[in-house]
Design an enzyme around this catalytic site. Structure first.
Site, PDB file in Angstrom:
ATOM      1  N   ARG A  48     -18.316 -19.983  -2.693  1.00 53.83           N
ATOM      2  CA  ARG A  48     -18.660 -18.594  -2.383  1.00 53.83           C
ATOM      3  C   ARG A  48     -17.388 -17.756  -2.296  1.00 53.83           C
ATOM      4  NH1 ARG A  48     -19.837 -18.302   2.278  1.00 53.83           N
ATOM      5  NH2 ARG A  48     -19.884 -20.501   2.859  1.00 53.83           N
ATOM      6  N   TYR A 104     -22.130 -19.580  -9.145  1.00 51.12           N
ATOM      7  CA  TYR A 104     -22.039 -20.575  -8.074  1.00 51.12           C
ATOM      8  C   TYR A 104     -23.187 -20.398  -7.062  1.00 51.12           C
ATOM      9  CZ  TYR A 104     -21.018 -22.984  -3.850  1.00 51.12           C
ATOM     10  OH  TYR A 104     -21.175 -23.786  -2.751  1.00 51.12           O
ATOM     11  N   LYS A 146     -28.388 -17.931   0.617  1.00 51.55           N
ATOM     12  CA  LYS A 146     -27.623 -17.202   1.625  1.00 51.55           C
ATOM     13  C   LYS A 146     -27.934 -15.702   1.585  1.00 51.55           C
ATOM     14  CE  LYS A 146     -26.164 -20.859   3.310  1.00 51.55           C
ATOM     15  NZ  LYS A 146     -25.149 -21.762   2.912  1.00 51.55           N
ATOM     16  N   HIS A 182     -28.179 -20.200  10.120  1.00 48.99           N
ATOM     17  CA  HIS A 182     -27.557 -21.221   9.272  1.00 48.99           C
ATOM     18  C   HIS A 182     -27.670 -22.568   9.997  1.00 48.99           C
ATOM     19  CE1 HIS A 182     -23.651 -22.423   6.868  1.00 48.99           C
ATOM     20  NE2 HIS A 182     -24.741 -22.775   6.219  1.00 48.99           N
ATOM     21  N   SER A 239     -20.216 -23.981   7.044  1.00 52.50           N
ATOM     22  CA  SER A 239     -20.356 -24.636   5.755  1.00 52.50           C
ATOM     23  C   SER A 239     -19.468 -25.881   5.675  1.00 52.50           C
ATOM     24  CB  SER A 239     -19.963 -23.665   4.648  1.00 52.50           C
ATOM     25  OG  SER A 239     -20.780 -22.508   4.739  1.00 52.50           O
ATOM     26  N   CYS A 285     -19.621 -28.648   7.337  1.00 52.62           N
ATOM     27  CA  CYS A 285     -19.264 -29.219   8.637  1.00 52.62           C
ATOM     28  C   CYS A 285     -20.328 -30.177   9.162  1.00 52.62           C
ATOM     29  CB  CYS A 285     -19.003 -28.111   9.643  1.00 52.62           C
ATOM     30  SG  CYS A 285     -17.464 -27.246   9.320  1.00 52.62           S
ATOM     31  N   ASP A 287     -30.097 -26.646   6.021  1.00 54.48           N
ATOM     32  CA  ASP A 287     -29.154 -25.521   5.891  1.00 54.48           C
ATOM     33  C   ASP A 287     -29.626 -24.228   6.556  1.00 54.48           C
ATOM     34  OD1 ASP A 287     -26.570 -24.750   4.761  1.00 54.48           O
ATOM     35  OD2 ASP A 287     -27.685 -23.434   3.418  1.00 54.48           O
ATOM     36  N   ARG A 292     -21.437 -30.143  -5.703  1.00 55.70           N
ATOM     37  CA  ARG A 292     -22.730 -30.159  -5.020  1.00 55.70           C
ATOM     38  C   ARG A 292     -23.804 -30.886  -5.809  1.00 55.70           C
ATOM     39  NH1 ARG A 292     -23.211 -27.094   0.129  1.00 55.70           N
ATOM     40  NH2 ARG A 292     -21.092 -26.336   0.390  1.00 55.70           N
TER      41      ARG A 292
HETATM   42  P1  GTP Z   1     -23.110 -26.634   3.727  1.00 54.37           P
HETATM   43  O1  GTP Z   1     -24.053 -27.197   2.723  1.00 54.37           O
HETATM   44  O2  GTP Z   1     -21.846 -26.111   3.104  1.00 54.37           O
HETATM   45  O3  GTP Z   1     -23.714 -25.623   4.632  1.00 54.37           O
HETATM   46  O4  GTP Z   1     -22.538 -27.865   4.574  1.00 54.37           O
HETATM   47  P2  GTP Z   1     -23.111 -28.900   5.642  1.00 54.37           P
HETATM   48  O5  GTP Z   1     -22.901 -28.345   7.011  1.00 54.37           O
HETATM   49  O6  GTP Z   1     -24.487 -29.336   5.278  1.00 54.37           O
HETATM   50  O7  GTP Z   1     -22.078 -30.107   5.517  1.00 54.37           O
HETATM   51  P3  GTP Z   1     -22.277 -31.636   5.072  1.00 54.37           P
HETATM   52  O8  GTP Z   1     -23.275 -32.358   5.924  1.00 54.37           O
HETATM   53  O9  GTP Z   1     -22.525 -31.652   3.623  1.00 54.37           O
HETATM   54  O10 GTP Z   1     -20.843 -32.260   5.385  1.00 54.37           O
HETATM   55  C1  GTP Z   1     -19.669 -31.768   4.818  1.00 54.37           C
HETATM   56  C2  GTP Z   1     -18.536 -32.733   4.941  1.00 54.37           C
HETATM   57  O11 GTP Z   1     -18.344 -33.139   6.287  1.00 54.37           O
HETATM   58  C3  GTP Z   1     -18.763 -34.003   4.123  1.00 54.37           C
HETATM   59  O12 GTP Z   1     -17.583 -34.326   3.440  1.00 54.37           O
HETATM   60  C4  GTP Z   1     -19.101 -35.026   5.161  1.00 54.37           C
HETATM   61  O13 GTP Z   1     -18.745 -36.310   4.747  1.00 54.37           O
HETATM   62  C5  GTP Z   1     -18.325 -34.550   6.391  1.00 54.37           C
HETATM   63  N1  GTP Z   1     -19.029 -34.941   7.641  1.00 54.37           N
HETATM   64  C6  GTP Z   1     -20.332 -34.755   7.928  1.00 54.37           C
HETATM   65  N2  GTP Z   1     -20.662 -35.249   9.140  1.00 54.37           N
HETATM   66  C7  GTP Z   1     -19.525 -35.761   9.656  1.00 54.37           C
HETATM   67  C8  GTP Z   1     -19.204 -36.415  10.890  1.00 54.37           C
HETATM   68  O14 GTP Z   1     -20.048 -36.623  11.767  1.00 54.37           O
HETATM   69  N3  GTP Z   1     -17.903 -36.789  11.076  1.00 54.37           N
HETATM   70  C9  GTP Z   1     -16.938 -36.563  10.118  1.00 54.37           C
HETATM   71  N4  GTP Z   1     -15.698 -36.953  10.373  1.00 54.37           N
HETATM   72  N5  GTP Z   1     -17.211 -35.954   8.929  1.00 54.37           N
HETATM   73  C10 GTP Z   1     -18.465 -35.561   8.709  1.00 54.37           C
HETATM   74  C1  SPV Z   2     -22.648 -23.080   2.322  1.00 53.34           C
HETATM   75  O1  SPV Z   2     -21.569 -22.736   1.791  1.00 53.34           O
HETATM   76  O2  SPV Z   2     -22.874 -22.907   3.542  1.00 53.34           O
HETATM   77  C2  SPV Z   2     -23.701 -23.742   1.518  1.00 53.34           C
HETATM   78  C3  SPV Z   2     -23.565 -23.748   0.074  1.00 53.34           C
HETATM   79  O3  SPV Z   2     -24.689 -24.209   2.063  1.00 53.34           O
HETATM   80  S1  SPV Z   2     -23.897 -22.185  -0.609  1.00 53.34           S
HETATM   81  O4  SPV Z   2     -25.279 -22.175  -1.087  1.00 53.34           O
HETATM   82  O5  SPV Z   2     -22.990 -22.013  -1.721  1.00 53.34           O
HETATM   83  O6  SPV Z   2     -23.731 -21.153   0.361  1.00 53.34           O
HETATM   84 MN    MN Z   3     -24.740 -23.730   4.211  1.00 55.01          MN
END
Ligand code: GTP
Ligand code: SPV
Ligand code: MN
Length: 596
Positions: A71, A199, A208, A228, A249, A251, A278, A376
């Site tokens: 983004r 993207y 979003k 979110h 995002s 996290c 999400d 992704r």
């Molecule tokens: P968006 O789709 O961008 O909104 O992200 P999200 O919040 O769904 O994040 P996601 O669960 O995809 O995790 C993002 C990154 O954080 C990945 O590389 C994971 O491996 C890492 N991660 C997720 N949970 C944990 C955790 O509990 N501990 C650690 N150390 N890393 C984590």
């Molecule tokens: C984020 O960035 O928080 C996502 C991916 O979940 S996007 O749809 O690109 O915003």
């Molecule tokens: Mn997100």
């Protein structure tokens, strides 16, 4: 050919075609036959590459322009008549300027292309809480992704009838040049214009743009919340309790939403149910509790780090009917990414389109990246092995706890319970997190990301906080509010907490607190688990790690107040009194002047 009886919609499509000048206009019906036809066309035009049919049935690979992989928040605007309505955390343009500027880029942008008209529903079609949008796009990639991420087609048009309300979502890849890129929101016109990017968050406009920025604006007017947040169900002894969690995002939302109970807790017989990963739309239910719905139909998840140790449910979800974007494409037509599943393919092409082999170095002598850190997968939610039987329930699920979180190497303890709704809103409003690759910018830099919504609040952040405070009064039985941090590190830079499935240990404590059980110690910043209150059975933490994870240092938190003060100052007189009161009360508690 689809028959549209909605005159305003037809007029808008005609008007748009006059600006963008596509070769043809195609209305999506959402059928399976259409999916196959569009996939074939995308393959023929080189936008998608089919993966190995046996290993990845129905899956495709896509590589985007290297300048278009995350983004672009600096090119994202809220266009309201009054600048103040966008507030200090959004970029602002007047609607007049916004339309005029973007119109230049949309002008003739669809020459030689098909214009897809995509009627879509956020939330189950026909649910009283769903919102309808129509996305016009010249990207077949966007069209196919929208079919996974939202409910698309004829049934939506039927629901819209002859005069139903819908969000006008106009999108064109145009020339995918950063100089010609704008993501504009016109909440007063229920309109989104996005140009110059293909993207996800910039181009899949239901996500979003509609479900957070426009929806948060509508939610404020209509008395609900668009957030979110993931939604997770935790079943034990035949009873399921639900939590939502807002993390910035990349996290950990997708990971927490699909967690697998750790070995040491297996004997307790937990079952985990994924409702959403999400976005959550939250409303007060007839029983006086807060209820959450997932408006999406798919997952647009971060690939790197996803493997069958960290997230086995995601791995099972993405083995069929999935679009992979900007990961590594193996020469054997498989996909892979850093910290991915199993051994990498022996050779392939990386996200930039460069030949890749395990161990290959880039021009600076660093290991050559296989996948972009923000690569992704797009997969249908129904394919997740833990998808909740309630995930499409129009009423949603009742929420016991709201969890905020950020990525902080230091300061924030593993888990914290707020002292009540207003303090919980304070905690959410002051979330800070290290930047990730999900948006263009400096990775690792700590920034305030209130409620993990900084880039997604569609109006003035001060009014948004006030709305949260008001919601607290409107919920007779409000959920408790918590804060977690899975990312605290030791002096050597190693994560102190194993994370992933082990996060259930923290969620377990959270739920016990919501039931009035669970032991806690009061600190100036809120409650933390009492010694031995977290079930650490089977977990081999380094000696002293738990103490470090739960440590609350008064000096550091006093220092943190400076950052909060600076942030709150930006809100001027829009800062709700309830939050400045919370700030003052915390300051006093940190001075030790009042009992914690
Ligand atoms: P968006 O789709 O961008 O909104 O992200 P999200 O919040 O769904 O994040 P996601 O669960 O995809 O995790 C993002 C990154 O954080 C990945 O590389 C994971 O491996 C890492 N991660 C997720 N949970 C944990 C955790 O509990 N501990 C650690 N150390 N890393 C984590
Ligand atoms: C984020 O960035 O928080 C996502 C991916 O979940 S996007 O749809 O690109 O915003
Ligand atoms: Mn997100």
């Amino acid at each position: 050919m689809i028959d549209c009886k909605h005159e305003k919609l037809k007029a808008w499509v005609d008007e748009t075609a006059k600006i963008c000048e596509p070769d043809q206009v195609y209305w999506m019906d959402g059928s399976e036959e259409e999916r196959i036809r569009l996939e074939k066309r995308a393959v023929a035009r080189g936008f998608l590459i089919p993966l190995d049919e046996e290993k990845y049935p129905g899956c495709f690979y896509s590589r985007s322009n290297p300048n278009d992989v995350a983004r672009t928040e600096h090119l994202t605007f809220i266009c309201t008549n009054n600048k103040e309505d966008a507030g200090p955390t959004n970029n602002w343009m007047s609607p007049k300027d916004g339309y005029a500027k973007a119109q230049e880029f949309f002008h003739q942008s669809m020459h030689g292309r098909t214009m897809y008209v995509i009627p879509f529903s956020m939330g189950p079609v026909g649910s009283p809480f769903s919102k309808i949008g129509v996305e016009i796009t010249d990207s077949i990639y966007v069209a196919l992704n929208m079919r996974i991420m939202t409910r698309v087609g004829k049934s939506v048009l039927e629901k819209l009838g002859t005069g139903g309300e819908f969000t006008k979502c106009l999108h064109s890849r145009a020339d995918v040049a950063v100089e010609h890129r704008l993501i504009l929101h016109f909440p007063e016109d229920n309109t989104i214009w996005s140009v110059g990017s293909a993207y996800g968050g910039n181009a899949l406009l239901g996500k979003k743009c509609l479900a957070l920025r426009i929806a948060s604006w509508q939610a404020r007017k209509e008395g609900w919340l668009a957030e979110h947040m993931l939604i997770l169900g935790i079943e034990k002894d035949g009873k399921t309790e639900y939590v939502t969690a807002a993390f910035p995002s990349a996290c950990g939302k997708t990971n927490l939403a699909m967690l697998i109970p750790p070995e040491g807790l297996k004997h307790k017989g937990y079952k985990i149910w994924t409702v959403g990963d999400d976005i959550a739309w939250l409303r007060v239910g007839p029983d006086g509790r807060l209820w959450a719905c997932n408006p999406e139909a798919g997952f647009f998840g971060v690939a790197p780090g996803t493997n069958s140790k960290t997230n086995p449910n995601a791995i099972k979800t993405i083995h069929k009917n999935t679009i992979f974007t900007n990961v590594l494409l193996g020469d054997d037509l498989t996909v892979w990414w850093e910290d991915g599943e199993g051994a990498p393919p022996v050779s392939g092409t990386n996200w930039q389109g460069k030949p890749w082999k395990p161990g290959k170095k880039d021009e600076n002598g660093n290991p050559m990246q296989a996948a972009h850190p923000n690569s992704r997968f797009t997969a249908p939610a129904g394919q997740c092995p833990t998808i909740s039987p309630k995930w499409e329930d129009p009423q949603g699920v009742p929420i016991s706890a709201i969890i905020f979180g950020g990525r902080r190497q230091r300061l924030a303890p593993l888990v914290l319970e707020s002292l009540g709704w207003d303090h919980g809103v304070y905690v959410g409003s002051t979330v800070a997190s290290e930047r990730t690759a999900a948006a263009v910018g400096k990775v690792g830099e700590v920034r305030r990301d209130p409620m993990a919504m900084l880039p997604f609040i569609g109006y003035n952040v001060g009014d948004y906080f006030a709305h949260w405070i008001e919601m607290g009064k409107a919920i007779p039985k409000p959920p408790k509010i918590f804060h977690v941090n899975w990312f605290r590190k030791d002096e050597k830079g190693k994560f102190l907490w194993p994370g992933y499935g082990d996060n259930l240990r923290v969620v377990e404590w959270i739920l016990s607190r919501c039931r009035g059980e669970g032991k806690a110690d009061k600190t100036p910043i809120g409650f933390v688990p009492a010694k031995d209150a977290l079930d650490l059975n089977g977990l081999n933490l380094a000696p002293g790690a738990m103490e470090k994870l739960l440590e609350v240092k008064t000096e550091e938190w006093t220092e943190e107040l400076e950052g909060v003060k600076e942030f709150y100052a930006k809100l001027g007189d829009k800062l709700p009194e309830a939050l400045s009161d919370q700030f003052k009360a915390l300051k006093e508690r940190l001075k030790g002047k009042v009992a914690a």
